[in-house]
Design an enzyme around this catalytic site. Structure first.
Site, PDB file in Angstrom:
ATOM      1  N   GLU A  49     -30.392  32.268 -35.770  1.00 13.54           N
ATOM      2  CA  GLU A  49     -31.009  32.451 -37.084  1.00 13.54           C
ATOM      3  C   GLU A  49     -32.060  31.392 -37.401  1.00 13.54           C
ATOM      4  O   GLU A  49     -33.075  31.691 -38.034  1.00 13.54           O
ATOM      5  CB  GLU A  49     -29.936  32.486 -38.174  1.00 13.54           C
ATOM      6  CG  GLU A  49     -29.104  33.774 -38.193  1.00 13.54           C
ATOM      7  CD  GLU A  49     -28.047  33.829 -37.106  1.00 13.54           C
ATOM      8  OE1 GLU A  49     -27.829  32.808 -36.427  1.00 13.54           O
ATOM      9  OE2 GLU A  49     -27.430  34.910 -36.924  1.00 13.54           O
ATOM     10  N   HIS A  78     -18.340  37.791 -43.551  1.00  8.36           N
ATOM     11  CA  HIS A  78     -19.096  39.031 -43.723  1.00  8.36           C
ATOM     12  C   HIS A  78     -19.126  39.497 -45.176  1.00  8.36           C
ATOM     13  O   HIS A  78     -19.505  40.631 -45.441  1.00  8.36           O
ATOM     14  CB  HIS A  78     -18.482  40.152 -42.867  1.00  8.36           C
ATOM     15  CG  HIS A  78     -18.688  39.989 -41.394  1.00  8.36           C
ATOM     16  ND1 HIS A  78     -18.052  39.009 -40.669  1.00  8.36           N
ATOM     17  CD2 HIS A  78     -19.462  40.663 -40.497  1.00  8.36           C
ATOM     18  CE1 HIS A  78     -18.417  39.109 -39.389  1.00  8.36           C
ATOM     19  NE2 HIS A  78     -19.264  40.097 -39.264  1.00  8.36           N
TER      20      HIS A  78
HETATM   21  C1  LIG Z   1     -24.317  33.060 -36.538  1.00  4.67           C
HETATM   22  C2  LIG Z   1     -24.022  34.505 -36.285  1.00  4.67           C
HETATM   23  N1  LIG Z   1     -25.040  35.370 -36.259  1.00  4.67           N
HETATM   24  C3  LIG Z   1     -24.801  36.689 -36.076  1.00  4.67           C
HETATM   25  C4  LIG Z   1     -23.549  37.156 -35.892  1.00  4.67           C
HETATM   26  C5  LIG Z   1     -23.295  38.659 -35.720  1.00  4.67           C
HETATM   27  N2  LIG Z   1     -22.814  38.950 -34.371  1.00  4.67           N
HETATM   28  C6  LIG Z   1     -21.494  39.068 -34.113  1.00  4.67           C
HETATM   29  S1  LIG Z   1     -21.210  39.286 -32.484  1.00  4.67           S
HETATM   30  C7  LIG Z   1     -22.853  39.257 -32.119  1.00  4.67           C
HETATM   31  C8  LIG Z   1     -23.301  39.383 -30.699  1.00  4.67           C
HETATM   32  C9  LIG Z   1     -22.659  38.352 -29.826  1.00  4.67           C
HETATM   33  O1  LIG Z   1     -23.058  38.515 -28.502  1.00  4.67           O
HETATM   34  P1  LIG Z   1     -22.450  37.650 -27.341  1.00  4.67           P
HETATM   35  O2  LIG Z   1     -22.593  36.197 -27.672  1.00  4.67           O
HETATM   36  O3  LIG Z   1     -23.079  38.101 -26.089  1.00  4.67           O
HETATM   37  O4  LIG Z   1     -20.899  37.932 -27.344  1.00  4.67           O
HETATM   38  P2  LIG Z   1     -20.166  39.352 -27.097  1.00  4.67           P
HETATM   39  O5  LIG Z   1     -20.006  40.004 -28.428  1.00  4.67           O
HETATM   40  O6  LIG Z   1     -21.006  40.128 -26.157  1.00  4.67           O
HETATM   41  O7  LIG Z   1     -18.836  39.015 -26.538  1.00  4.67           O
HETATM   42  C10 LIG Z   1     -23.605  39.095 -33.263  1.00  4.67           C
HETATM   43  C11 LIG Z   1     -25.069  39.055 -33.312  1.00  4.67           C
HETATM   44  C12 LIG Z   1     -22.503  36.212 -35.943  1.00  4.67           C
HETATM   45  N3  LIG Z   1     -21.225  36.564 -35.796  1.00  4.67           N
HETATM   46  N4  LIG Z   1     -22.771  34.897 -36.122  1.00  4.67           N
END
Ligand SMILES: Cc1ncc(C[n+]2csc(CCOP(=O)(O)OP(=O)(O)O)c2C)c(N)n1
Ligand SMILES: Cc1ncc(C[n+]2csc(CCOP(=O)(O)OP(=O)(O)O)c2C)c(N)n1
Ligand SMILES: [Mg+2]
Ligand SMILES: [Mg+2]
Lengths: 323, 399, 323, 399
Positions: free
Chosen positions: A60, A129
């Site tokens: 972000e 959330h």
């Molecule tokens: C600071 C933050 N920004 C956005 C999100 C929303 N979000 C939740 S999971 C995710 C993707 C995460 O991807 P990755 O790190 O590859 O982990 P995966 O879900 O694939 O295990 C996002 C953008 C969040 N939880 N925290």
């Protein structure tokens, strides 16, 4: 005139803004093919291309920081923060850069940026959330902070926000995303204006975003008890439309502010302080505040008890009338 | 200053790095190591460098003398600012002493259309961008937060929040890409962006995020890190376990270490990186290995944390002395030239001083201007109140 | 009993805390050999070693984030943020983790962390070095927020903060760092308590941190005009000591809140709202607010005009008495 | 599960990487590349690996069967949770389908005293840490934010804010160092920390800062990145230009890519890294190359952004199938064993379901508890008000 959801009102507002000005670009996580987790940007990447609807890396600070750079290059970035609780990594850029660049540069630099934040609770989500963090931004000079509450405003306010030469924190009441309504031909006043959404004489309810609907329901319920409540949709939290708020407060003499954010230093605190300063002799009761409790947002099975509802609003109305 | 062709990057950047667990931090030797690009030894002797020689050889003697003039004037300006601070005319000053070559070398590698994002110490780059030096003083004198129009100079305002500007630079570069101003072959159009930051800044998440965004977008941005060995009181090894120029590889683009006290090497390396960026080859991370000869700022007391022997070692590597020696021995500049530059420097010092003292204090109501671009009722009401309140005092005084 | 500066009062407080509990560690930028830019940690690394007084990399999220981890391991980290304006990169960790971990873990995890922030203006500094950002943290449930105003409190409050099992944002009024005073033998009440620092009958001044001194000066000046001002040092902003504040407000019937932070959603807003709710019929005048204007902190040559001073406090007192 | 000696790391980690400007992202092939450590092919054949074979060979057949049991039970639990969500019993579920080997392999490499910091998807690691799976559901059901005592399990609460836990892990490891629990040679004492995160998380500044702090402090922490190719709808190449395992080098410590669908390789590589950490050799970055077979969460619709052909390719690389094949062909497990595991899985599923439905909803006043460890008047007043308010309704209802 067409009936649409609040979410789609924003979509069409963004589309209109992008058609009108090629410098409008969208940045965010998952806003491209997926159309955002709430589908607000659905279809926009397909129509405007990957250069204008940018799926960013998951960072972000990076999103807002690069959006600042794009604004410096003459673009008008619209940033989507996926959920309210994920805006904090970008906090530094928002309060130290976005809010200050215009003034720091003696007016030579503009920051026509919109930061869209789906906010508030009520959708049964997990932690982080369901935050209502508007105080942080409304307290920050240099930002404008607005919240829409219905499809019509959603559509027009996002267009006004994009057109504003100032940075705008744009709050979207996520639990009202699927509410339907008409989108009219023109905006209801400018971005900084409040709107009386229901007239009444006994008590004024001040609300914004998701709580406007709750207050309207409360007003309907109160009518049955013979109580006439006026509901003002603040729409803008910074600046507050003090004229409109004062007018209503003077008319009823009693004010209840309702928001999901914790009351301690919530917008209700400012409204109470301002109203008491400006209308000391006209208030029949102290401004009462109905808000989230001063605790971290609880697990979702408790959110109904955490969030202000019709009963708590009416309870405050009763207390106000008891003065 | 003349422009040169893009030299193939792979050769210059093909240096490999291999970190083992035994990898030791650079200090206390603070040697740049065998991978550091150097074109001029501390003794002022030209070190040949097949890939980069062409860039330097293409510079006219006039351009080469110009670099010296830049170095000398910038140092003189900086000394004047330090003096002004001592005399209470500035609240603070962040001296660039010792970093002139890193700043002038890179600043002169920029084309007019390029855009630079500075920290608070880039007085030498500001000079190269045509910012009137007196305008750099405003922030330190407390009369403004930045006294130039960034868009006129293609030089952003000083950024105090460590590392933040690297993201701004990257976003700006993403804008350049969207404007189609990369890889057109038009010399006056193809644009590169440069982000300045310090060794300490590399620890900030913002800087790493900038590397991520720039890498993923293949954006035309050069990350120019002046490793002056210190972040206030913290030596480099408190910020990183690996040499900083290694950082970029893991983000998908090349890093290079250059002798930051060698104006020719800095110029050549930066120019190559900028040209790579503008032609669509993406970002480069340049670590200019240099030294903060003075205090962090005038508020700082470096005797608390570093030994003078270290400063002595670095004095020997002074960027201006070495360049002067080379210009002299190669006959590119003579005593008359140096005398003329000295005179010009004195004149600059005097003029800066004079104009600094003449800087008007801002008027109270100024603080309400420019908070918003569009009318904002809270600010408007407060300005009115402010004016009325202060007027009431004047009335009282008048009575 | 010894006379010392506010800064050294904190130093000796930290020293005492570290001697008492080996789990107390300090983290920050330049806090080791340099002793911090304000020399608050001077000598501590020499005496307690590099393992307990840690010169960290230059990354505030990293500092607070790793301090969280150390707290999870059983340490009691005291973090120094170099200047108020540099806390924002750590904002996410503070509001989403530090503030919430105890409640999120159903009480199984504690966050006995102190985050020291030198705050406020008045020292002629450049941008980002004079911020008063207490609203952001005071609005955040799960944090305690305090501000000291004199050497005695500086010493004892930092010790109490370190001993607290809750996270404490500890504000230090940087322009009072060099003010001298006695450090007594024991703290004046617990960490959450306010203190009447001057008794009076006509108007109550509520202040904290740097403005306590300003208010005391105003009270002295007012005395010459025959006005008796009571000055309350809030000391704690979250929680507010509502009992003490209400008692004073009820006694005088008139309240002026003074702080450097912008008034819009400043602590004054909460105090005004709370007092009006609790003492509606007892207030003779609206709670008035004297604070920074709602603009970014200006260049230092304007800070005297930006910051509340004796005259502005007395002007508000006059206005309050005019009701 | 038996423990093994530390194998020399240099050999395993001595792989070199060389990023050129032409460096292409991994997709769409999504091959791990020649540097990826693999001990079991997708066909279930053992691939020899001189440095790591010793670690795996030291495992008893019972331990090897134990790994299978873990994989199978974890998958079954996950499927049950997904079903519970579909039936409205959970608000959300983040499935680990496809990532069982990455989680079980690494989770079983941990010693009791080690500490793990998960994301929200580490159900397999939680299992290995002895967390009752039903407790993982609390957060997704909305009855709590985390239903176990982290200090009892040495398993931190799930962290939703992407990347944040990597810093917590690093700080915890700094605490371990200060406790003297590194390099003592005492098997029950020397402690390592492991931080789990995804491919998307690597973009967050927090993660890079964690690498900085861990590197500078030489802390006993393993950064375990499950590259499941997707961050919600964004493929890996939107997050990074270089392979992720390259990232660590520029921070001064080794990175390694392991086949995340190969439980033996993950176990061996993680064990080696953990042992390096606990013996004082500092951090390691492990990229477990795997695949998110399902949706991001039950709220997600992957058909919007990825093609089913890709999923098909990865089905062929399923972590459980391959391991089962190997156990079978080597005779380490027979049909009876697999049947018994299946039966146990069904039992687990049933028990989880039953106990999930029986989870009590929290009481309203709960939200005021634990906000502070010490009495806080605002919270206390509000709780009182809350109780009075709700009591008044009950009175009304009673009347
Ligand atoms: C600071 C933050 N920004 C956005 C999100 C929303 N979000 C939740 S999971 C995710 C993707 C995460 O991807 P990755 O790190 O590859 O982990 P995966 O879900 O694939 O295990 C996002 C953008 C969040 N939880 N925290
Ligand atoms: C976010 C942030 N944290 C802390 C500071 C305080 N600070 C100012 S300069 C500095 C050191 C910077 O070191 P480096 O990046 O090496 O640059 P240099 O000053 O050596 O040019 C620090 C810690 C700041 N300005 N911003
Ligand atoms: Mg430095
Ligand atoms: Mg992923």
């Amino acid at each position: 005139m067409s009936s649409t959801t609040l979410a789609k009102g924003i979509t069409s507002g963004l589309r209109a803004a992008m058609e009108k000005d090629a410098r409008v670009v969208l940045l965010g996580e998952d806003i491209g093919k997926l159309g955002g987790v709430f589908r607000v940007t659905e279809g926009l990447q397909k129509d405007f291309g990957e250069d204008r609807v940018i799926d960013t890396p998951l960072a972000e600070a990076g999103i807002v920081g690069t959006a600042i750079g794009m604004a410096l290059r003459g673009y008008r970035p619209v940033v989507e923060i996926q959920f309210d609780g994920f805006v904090y990594p970008a906090f530094d850029h928002i309060v130290s850069q976005v809010a200050k660049l215009h003034s720091r540069s003696l007016g030579t630099v503009r920051m026509p940026m919109v930061i869209r934040i789906p906010f508030g609770g009520g959708i049964g989500a997990v932690e982080h959330h369901s935050e209502s963090n508007e105080t942080y931004f409304a307290h920050t000079a240099g930002l404008r902070v607005v919240a829409c509450s219905n499809p019509h405003d959603a559509h027009w306010m996002i267009r006004q926000a994009v057109e504003s030469d100032d940075p705008v924190i744009f709050y979207e009441p996520k639990r009202r995303y699927w509410d339907k309504g008409e989108v009219g031909e023109a905006p209801d006043g400018d971005l900084g204006s409040a709107r009386v959404v229901r007239e009444g004489d006994d008590v004024t309810l001040l609300a914004y975003g998701p709580m406007v609907k709750t207050c309207l329901q409360a007003a309907t319920a109160a009518e049955e008890d013979g109580r006439s409540l006026e509901v003002v949709d603040l729409r803008s939290l910074s600046p507050l439309d003090t004229g409109a708020v004062l007018a209503s407060a003077r008319k009823t003499g009693r004010v209840v502010v309702v928001h999901e954010a914790s009351t301690f230093l919530g917008i209700g605190a400012e409204l109470s302080a301002m109203l008491t300063e400006e209308a000391f002799y006209e208030l029949e009761a102290p401004v009462l505040r109905v808000g989230g409790y001063n605790v971290p947002y609880p697990p979702s099975r408790l959110e109904e008890e955490f969030l202000p509802d019709l009963d708590r609003v009416l309870d405050a109305v009763d207390r106000s009338l008891a003065y | 200053m003349s422009d040169n062709e893009v030299a193939p990057l792979e050769t210059a950047y093909g240096v490999d790095h291999h970190v083992t667990r035994a990898d030791a931090p650079d200090r206390p030797a603070q040697e740049g190591g065998p991978d550091m690009v150097q074109l001029l030894s501390p003794e002022g002797e030209r070190v040949p460098h097949p890939e980069l020689d062409g860039i330097v050889d293409a510079l006219s003697d006039e351009a080469l003398r110009g670099l010296y003039r830049d170095l000398a004037l910038v140092r003189r300006f900086d000394a004047e600012a330090t003096a002004l601070q001592r005399q209470g005319e500035l609240g603070l000053w962040a001296s660039l002493l010792g970093q002139e070559a890193a700043q002038v070398g890179s600043g002169r590698a920029l084309r007019r259309q390029d855009y630079a994002f500075p920290t608070y110490r880039e007085h030498g780059v500001a000079w190269c961008r045509g910012v009137d030096p007196v305008n750099l003083l405003g922030m330190f004198r407390g009369v403004n937060h930045g006294g130039w129009d960034p868009n006129e100079k293609n030089f952003h305002l000083y950024t105090i929040i460590i590392g933040a500007q690297t993201l701004h630079a990257t976003g700006y570069a993403m804008g350049v890409q969207r404007d189609g101003d990369v890889g057109t072959g038009d010399e006056g159009r193809d644009t590169a962006v440069i982000a300045y930051f310090g060794d300490g800044a590399t620890s900030q998440g913002d800087v790493s995020e900038a590397l991520v965004f720039a890498g993923v977008n293949n954006s035309p941005v050069v990350f120019f890190c002046q490793n002056n060995q210190w972040a206030i009181s913290e030596p480099n090894e408190k910020q990183t376990r690996a040499p900083l120029w290694h950082r970029a590889r893991g983000f998908g683009f090349p890093g290079i270490r250059v002798d930051g006290n060698d104006v020719l090497a800095v110029y050549a390396v930066t120019k190559q990186a900028l040209d790579a960026a503008r032609t669509g080859q993406g970002p480069t991370f340049v670590e200019a290995f240099t030294y903060r000869m003075g205090a962090h700022t005038t508020s700082d007391d470096p005797t608390k944390y570093r030994v003078s022997a270290e400063v002595e070692v670095w004095k020997h590597r002074d960027p201006i002395e070495r360049y002067k020696r080379w210009l002299t021995t190669t006959g590119k500049a003579d005593a008359d030239f140096f005398d003329a530059v000295d005179a010009e420097a004195d004149e600059l010092g005097g003029s800066v001083r004079e104009r600094c003292l003449a800087m008007p204090d801002p008027e109270g109501p100024e603080m309400f201007r420019h908070v918003y671009a569009e009318e904002h009722p809270v600010t408007a009401r407060e300005r009115e109140w402010f004016e009325g309140y202060h007027a009431s005092f004047e009335e009282e005084v008048a009575r």
